[in-house]
Design an enzyme around this catalytic site. Sequence first.
Site, mmCIF file in Angstrom:
data_model
loop_
_atom_site.group_PDB
_atom_site.id
_atom_site.type_symbol
_atom_site.label_atom_id
_atom_site.label_comp_id
_atom_site.label_asym_id
_atom_site.label_seq_id
_atom_site.Cartn_x
_atom_site.Cartn_y
_atom_site.Cartn_z
ATOM 1 N N ASP A 1 0.769 -1.243 0.000
ATOM 2 C CA ASP A 1 0.000 0.000 0.000
ATOM 3 C C ASP A 1 0.805 1.301 0.000
ATOM 4 O O ASP A 1 0.246 2.345 -0.288
ATOM 5 C CB ASP A 1 -0.997 -0.003 1.167
ATOM 6 C CG ASP A 1 -2.250 0.808 0.850
ATOM 7 O OD1 ASP A 1 -2.502 1.056 -0.347
ATOM 8 O OD2 ASP A 1 -2.968 1.194 1.784
ATOM 9 N N HIS B 1 1.960 4.260 6.500
ATOM 10 C CA HIS B 1 1.785 4.915 5.194
ATOM 11 C C HIS B 1 0.550 5.817 5.158
ATOM 12 O O HIS B 1 0.298 6.463 4.138
ATOM 13 C CB HIS B 1 1.733 3.872 4.063
ATOM 14 C CG HIS B 1 0.623 2.878 4.213
ATOM 15 N ND1 HIS B 1 0.757 1.738 4.970
ATOM 16 C CD2 HIS B 1 -0.626 2.843 3.707
ATOM 17 C CE1 HIS B 1 -0.374 1.047 4.921
ATOM 18 N NE2 HIS B 1 -1.232 1.710 4.163
#
Length: 971
Positions: free
Chosen positions: A110, A379
């Site tokens: 991701d 993230h």
Amino acid sequence: FFFLQESMHAYAANVYTTVVEELMKGKQRKFIAVEQEFFRLWWDGVATDTHKQQVHQLLQEGRLEFVIGGQVMHDEAVTLIDDQILQLTEGHGFLYETFGFRPQFSWHVDPFGASATTPTLFALSGFNAHLISRIDYDLKADMQKNKKLQFVWQGSPSLSEREEIFTHVMDQYSYCTPSQLPFSNRSGFYWNGLATFPDPPKDGVYPNMSLPVTDSNLHQYAQAMVANIKERAAWFRTSDVLWPWGCDKQFFNASVQYSNMDLLLDYINKHSGEFGVTVQYATVGDYFQAIYNRNLTWEIRNSQDFFPYSSEPFQAWTGFYTSRSTLKGIARRASSLLYAGESFFTQYVQTHPEGSICKCKALKQLQSLRWAVSEVQHHDGITGTESPKVKDMYMNNLMYGIVNVKKLMASIIFDMNNAKKNGEVYSSVYPKDSGISDVDQYIVVYNPLAWNITTFVTVSVSNSAMSVYDELGQPVPAQVQGSAESPSTYDLYILVTISGLSYRKYSVKPLDGKQSAFIGRSIKYKRRDITRAGQQGRQLFPVVNSCYRVLFDQNTNLMHSIIERETNQTVELTQEFLEYHVNEDMMKGPISDNYLFGPNASAVPVSKAVELEVVSGNLMTEIRQYFYSNITSQDYIYAVYTRIYTVPEGYDGKLLCHRIEQEYSVGPLELNREAVLRTSTNLNTKQLLYTDNNGYQMQKRPFKAYVNNTVARNYYPMVQAAFIEDDTTRLMLLAERAHGVSSQGNGQVEVMLHRRLWNNVEWNLNNNLTLNDSSVVRPVIWLILGTKADTNTLYRSSGLALEHRPVVMFGALSADKPKLPGQLQQNSVPSSSVTVPPNLHLQTLSIPGWRYSSDHAEQVRNIHMGKQKPGDADFSRVLLRIRHLYEVGEDPVLSQPVIVDLKSLLKGLGSVTVVEERSLTGTWDVNTLKRWKWKTAQYPSKGFFNSTKTSEDFIVTVQPKEIRTFFVYFQ
């Protein structure tokens, strides 16, 4: 993409509880788990004893597999390598201590783009294969068509094949199951539907639950799945297809998920002759083992990374390089304080065994900041791609950890100085970032780097008549001047010289008639209309130190040029603020948000008038520029404070002299504006930019023209450093937080400093991801100008000096003793200092507190016997990491291997008795670590990497770019 702490508690708890229960019901079922932060919250707070026993069993059977194993799946663009290593080490330490388990595969599906540091990091951690997904849409399509989604990646040019790793890029379907069904308008394969927490539906019916598998649709379901598997098989070289089952926030009701999956897999396997496919539950490790067993020869990818990342022609994910600049700044300050606190505590434990501080409490204080710094590397953390509510959670956790570590450092100083029993008593050591009032005070300054440093620390004081003395009562060079921030306070700059990992005490006194700090005198220049300033009669005035002459143009109040005095080279250099305007209505074109940067035209200059104030003194000159939208505006949104230092005789001023320090004040911005500082020079750079990967290595960034979105697709992340150069001269930028950076013209470099956005994309509005950030940001950038050779020797140590500025603590002298400067005894300074050569960095010196055995067989036995009960933390094991800062061939002297005698390096802490060399995160003995060696044309044999590192008699040779990790035990 994002999470809320409270809903994740509910959601993550449901995932782990139901998945573990379901795995126990079917021997064929498997599952992979990634982020340890959530798993640990479940393990510590929700899991029953039965659950825990089942997890142990499932791990042993290989049916539950932890992949990556860090606290989080970290961002790759805007994180520092130190913090990536920290969060991996945190997670790996927990897994090894609790289960004896060591992850060997990655699942970086991701993060928005892929850094070349990551493959090196995972190789050093003992991984056998790496997996990524988000790379440029057009590049992925090309690789997919040519079956090039798998390769052996040599992420580091210097470590090359020694730390290479097999890398798998997910195909266009990425990490989610494709949900379209040709035979129904309902989605397929997501039988538990969409998560709705914290209030799950009473009847158990979630939104978007997929059509259940029944006898009547089983064949059609199987056909749909097989068709997708075959489509993907054509994109890979082997007949093994990785088919990820799940997506964001799935498996919260694992029983409905697995029961439908079982029916489908059984049916396909019963009819495998007809379908031409067999299917099985697998972990990532199973998949990579199958590929490895195929024994193919793979192509090598060099150290080029995958930034920036565009998911569609007008979706360049380059906005998050700057989003939430304040969070990015606090995260780095927290990381830097943690680094200082770790080495400070380690030295205290080793050198003050009788100290009065409770070590277990101290470790908890450090752990609160380790946890907070690890967590924000997510993230959707430091990237700024979370909602304001989640950003506040990160901020609160960081601030809580920062206060804890400041308290700990203050109490250590208090304890070490009281222990001296030489008649000095402190009424308090303030952990606050307070300034100094009129009473006699002292400041304690700790240098967290393992180099001797000479630099200035700044203290806020209430009056300008001040004197500063060292421990021996000798006067210390200092300068005091009115603060740019508030008219009633003064900034006191103190020149400090401190050896590696040591602290010094300075007393700050109101003037006693003898020595006083130099006074910075201010001259204000009137506001100039820069649109009117023609070439006529240009009047330049210089600001000079022994390295530079910086010339300012009196017609515009702007910087004009810099002369590098050693070579007498003049570089024309001007700076201006500009704004990119962005569209708020998605119906009218591309938008910008927390993730994306989508400017609707070139950047527009923001100011027509500049005011100037020059504050000059014997040690420093500060140039204050205020940028107004026009000649009559009342308020400014933009300001630059440029500082140039003059170092007196007898001090090592090399780094200080070459540093042009700039602090910016930007904001509050108008809505849908993205603010950049553009520095334009007459260097013929051919629009080539260099930026760093995670403060570890540099990447070359040639300007690329695209059909669409060229401006945004030429933005890159700068974590710590960026530069432009011509044949002879280089302009280096060093940063204390991440920014987007670009070269939009020859001789130019622009840094995005701040963003404030709003748009009407429904997904953004629903998740509060429009980035209406009305804050003022105060980032700092250091400029270094010089020959390539000179900047090469300066920028690595300067970048670390900016990252790890000295920690300043305050205390008051007690009132009941004579106030003679000589009273601060020299013997209150620790005699030990730890110093490495300038091409090495002492990356970690800490006491992790893990209770695991570093003998793997014994550790597994202890867990098996149930001996791993929470006992006391282990304070005898010290974690040491040393990193070589240079690439092979980068510098004739500094790129050489370095021989280090660990016993002698650490002698100030005590007598070293045992050193064990470990993998990056500490869980492997390097002598037993055997990573898979994948076949390539260059290295045609398959097999294992054997570690050849040995340290005889505590002597270690550190090669260029190596990061070496050790457990050290003292007598």
